[in-house]
Design an enzyme around this catalytic site. Structure first.
Site, PDB file in Angstrom:
ATOM      1  N   GLY A 192       0.793  -1.221   0.000  1.00 23.00           N
ATOM      2  CA  GLY A 192       0.000   0.000   0.000  1.00 23.00           C
ATOM      3  C   GLY A 192       0.826   1.271   0.000  1.00 23.00           C
ATOM      4  N   CYS A 193       2.119   1.146   0.197  1.00 26.51           N
ATOM      5  CA  CYS A 193       2.989   2.327   0.174  1.00 26.51           C
ATOM      6  C   CYS A 193       3.329   2.678  -1.268  1.00 26.51           C
ATOM      7  CB  CYS A 193       4.281   2.072   0.955  1.00 26.51           C
ATOM      8  SG  CYS A 193       4.046   1.933   2.726  1.00 26.51           S
ATOM      9  N   GLN A 194       3.430   3.957  -1.551  1.00 21.67           N
ATOM     10  CA  GLN A 194       3.803   4.419  -2.884  1.00 21.67           C
ATOM     11  C   GLN A 194       5.224   3.953  -3.222  1.00 21.67           C
ATOM     12  OE1 GLN A 194       3.479   8.667  -3.282  1.00 21.67           O
ATOM     13  NE2 GLN A 194       4.468   8.712  -5.259  1.00 21.67           N
ATOM     14  N   SER A 195       6.112   4.035  -2.252  1.00 20.90           N
ATOM     15  CA  SER A 195       7.484   3.561  -2.411  1.00 20.90           C
ATOM     16  C   SER A 195       7.567   2.138  -1.892  1.00 20.90           C
ATOM     17  CB  SER A 195       8.439   4.424  -1.582  1.00 20.90           C
ATOM     18  OG  SER A 195       8.305   5.768  -1.929  1.00 20.90           O
TER      19      SER A 195
END
Length: 138
Positions: free
Chosen positions: A50-53
């Site tokens: 779920g993290c962009q990175s």
């Protein structure tokens, strides 16, 4: 030093920097000081979804204390997870599970992040608690 003391220490350090850009530089510096995570540990099961990175989190227990190892492909995200590692590393699962991590809101950093990065902070905190739960004795 208690978890609350560690949180206050971070807030105190960040208060030395009058503007948010300087605070980010400081947080990025904290990320650079994280212990290196070996490439072979950067596996899908350690990825915070779920993290962009890409953010990897490993947790181990030794002598009743949880020890975290984290890394990211983004310098700011690595700095943010470094804040959580600094606060929670070396604590018992029960202490971690009962900790309020809203100190991150008091840093003022979230206000200058894109919504997806701000959401990543919540995901990191949740995952660190989830890993501690795995070591918790029922």
């Amino acid at each position: 030093m208690s978890i609350a003391d560690k949180q206050q220490e971070i807030l105190g350090e960040l208060s030395f920097f009058p503007d948010w850009q300087e605070r980010y530089e400081y947080v990025i510096g904290l990320g650079r000081k994280l212990s290196a995570m070996p490439e072979e540990m950067k596996t899908g099961d350690k990825l915070i979804k779920g993290c962009q990175s890409q953010v990897w989190l490993d947790a181990r227990i030794s002598d009743g204390k949880v020890h975290y190892l984290a890394d990211s492909d983004s310098v700011i995200t690595k700095g943010m997870i470094a804040l959580f590692v600094r606060v929670l590393d070396g604590e018992t699962p029960d202490a971690i599970l009962s900790t309020d991590l809203s100190f991150i809101d008091k840093t003022g950093l979230k206000e200058h992040l894109a919504p997806t990065r701000a959401n990543a902070l919540n995901l990191m905190a949740t995952q660190m608690k989830q890993r501690a739960l795995e070591f918790s004795v029922p």
